[in-house]
Motif scaffolding. Structure first.
Motif, PDB file in Angstrom:
ATOM      1  N   MET A  56       0.834  -1.204   0.000  1.00 58.92           N
ATOM      2  CA  MET A  56       0.000   0.000   0.000  1.00 58.92           C
ATOM      3  C   MET A  56       0.871   1.258   0.000  1.00 58.92           C
ATOM      4  SD  MET A  56      -3.190   0.417  -0.256  1.00 58.92           S
ATOM      5  CE  MET A  56      -4.812  -0.270  -0.099  1.00 58.92           C
ATOM      6  N   ALA A  57       1.918   1.252   0.810  1.00 54.75           N
ATOM      7  CA  ALA A  57       2.814   2.411   0.861  1.00 54.75           C
ATOM      8  C   ALA A  57       3.523   2.617  -0.471  1.00 54.75           C
ATOM      9  CB  ALA A  57       3.831   2.231   1.985  1.00 54.75           C
ATOM     10  N   ALA A  58       3.900   1.526  -1.136  1.00 52.80           N
ATOM     11  CA  ALA A  58       4.585   1.628  -2.429  1.00 52.80           C
ATOM     12  C   ALA A  58       3.664   2.208  -3.496  1.00 52.80           C
ATOM     13  CB  ALA A  58       5.103   0.261  -2.857  1.00 52.80           C
ATOM     14  N   ILE A  59       2.373   1.885  -3.415  1.00 53.36           N
ATOM     15  CA  ILE A  59       1.415   2.354  -4.410  1.00 53.36           C
ATOM     16  C   ILE A  59       1.253   3.876  -4.345  1.00 53.36           C
ATOM     17  CG2 ILE A  59      -1.024   2.247  -5.110  1.00 53.36           C
ATOM     18  CD1 ILE A  59      -1.043  -0.676  -4.272  1.00 53.36           C
ATOM     19  N   ILE A  60       1.546   4.475  -3.196  1.00 53.29           N
ATOM     20  CA  ILE A  60       1.451   5.938  -3.073  1.00 53.29           C
ATOM     21  C   ILE A  60       2.280   6.613  -4.164  1.00 53.29           C
ATOM     22  CG2 ILE A  60       2.050   7.937  -1.658  1.00 53.29           C
ATOM     23  CD1 ILE A  60       1.467   6.236   0.816  1.00 53.29           C
TER      24      ILE A  60
END
Length: 265
Positions: A56-60
């Motif tokens: 989820m953090a990478a998708i930011i």
């Protein structure tokens, strides 16, 4: 540090396919991270939570770049984004909170089912026929909440759900894709924050260099790799047929889903 080549390679592969096919890559990152984290002897009952939070953090970062690109081309319906975002944030934060209470086994089953669904949707190119109009504010709030909650459960930017929803509501496909890219940013931000907060509230110790359920070394290398190869994938779209590469990606999803399924038994 000995695992950084694996994280970097994962980022480069996902970044290429993200640029080529316009997908966020979460369905590939999550299962691969579970395999890597297991090899690193992370707490077994928190491995999938860490994989979901890190993804989820990478998708930011990828969603921010995608949003900007679609905005420049005038493909984002900001009125839709305005009305759906409150529901997106509520659903994503709520979903991340629920996820923290669930076992890795149950989450793995949910993820496997969704990865098979997504692969089949891509393989058959299933798209709903436009048959409705966009709902009012309450309807958009509900739709956003559902999209956000499901996205947080499987760590995706929401495109697999937002695009069919908008297409169903008579939004042109180009604008549906661009608007879904914009919606993916609040999904990723809310999901990343939700996984961080809920992970920090867990009494069980998490691996060193974790910020809640976000494992920072993996995040950094994945973002670096995907940033380098996403433009290459985007350029490849314009110089060669992508049908074969799309099928390869679908096969990869089926294999990853099956591998996760076999690990449950």
């Amino acid at each position: 540090m000995e695992w950084w080549p694996a994280y970097l390679m994962l980022g480069t592969v996902v970044g290429f396919f993200a640029g080529l096919l316009g997908i966020g890559g979460g369905l590939v990152i999550v299962p691969v991270l579970t395999f890597i984290f297991a090899a690193q002897d992370f707490p077994p009952d928190r491995i999938l939570h860490l994989a979901l939070g890190t993804t989820m953090a990478a998708i930011i970062f990828s969603s921010a770049a995608s949003l900007r690109t679609h905005h420049v081309h005038g493909a984002v319906n900001w009125q839709v984004v305005k009305f759906i975002t409150p529901g997106i944030i509520l659903g994503t934060l709520g979903g991340a909170t629920v996820v923290s209470m669930l076992s890795s086994r149950f989450l793995s089953i949910v993820f496997v089912v969704f990865i098979y669904y997504a692969a089949t949707q891509m393989l058959l190119n299933i798209r709903p026929k436009p048959s409705h109009m966009l709902p009012g504010r309450l309807g958009m709030l509900v739709a956003g909440s559902v999209i956000g909650a499901i996205s947080s459960f499987v760590a995706i930017g929401g495109g697999l759900l937002t695009i069919p929803f908008l297409s169903l509501c008579n939004v042109k496909l180009q604008h549906a894709i661009g608007t879904a890219a914009a919606v993916g940013f609040p999904i990723a931000v809310a999901g990343g924050i939700g996984y961080m907060i809920n992970g920090m509230a867990q009494p069980q110790p998490l691996p060193e260099y974790s910020l809640g359920y976000v494992y920072l070394p993996a995040l950094g290398w994945i973002v670096l790799g995907s940033t380098l190869t996403a433009p290459i994938g985007a350029k490849t779209t314009h110089v060669m047929q992508t049908a074969t590469l799309r099928k390869i990606f679908v096969v990869l999803l089926y294999l990853l889903g099956t591998r996760m399924l076999l690990r449950l038994f």
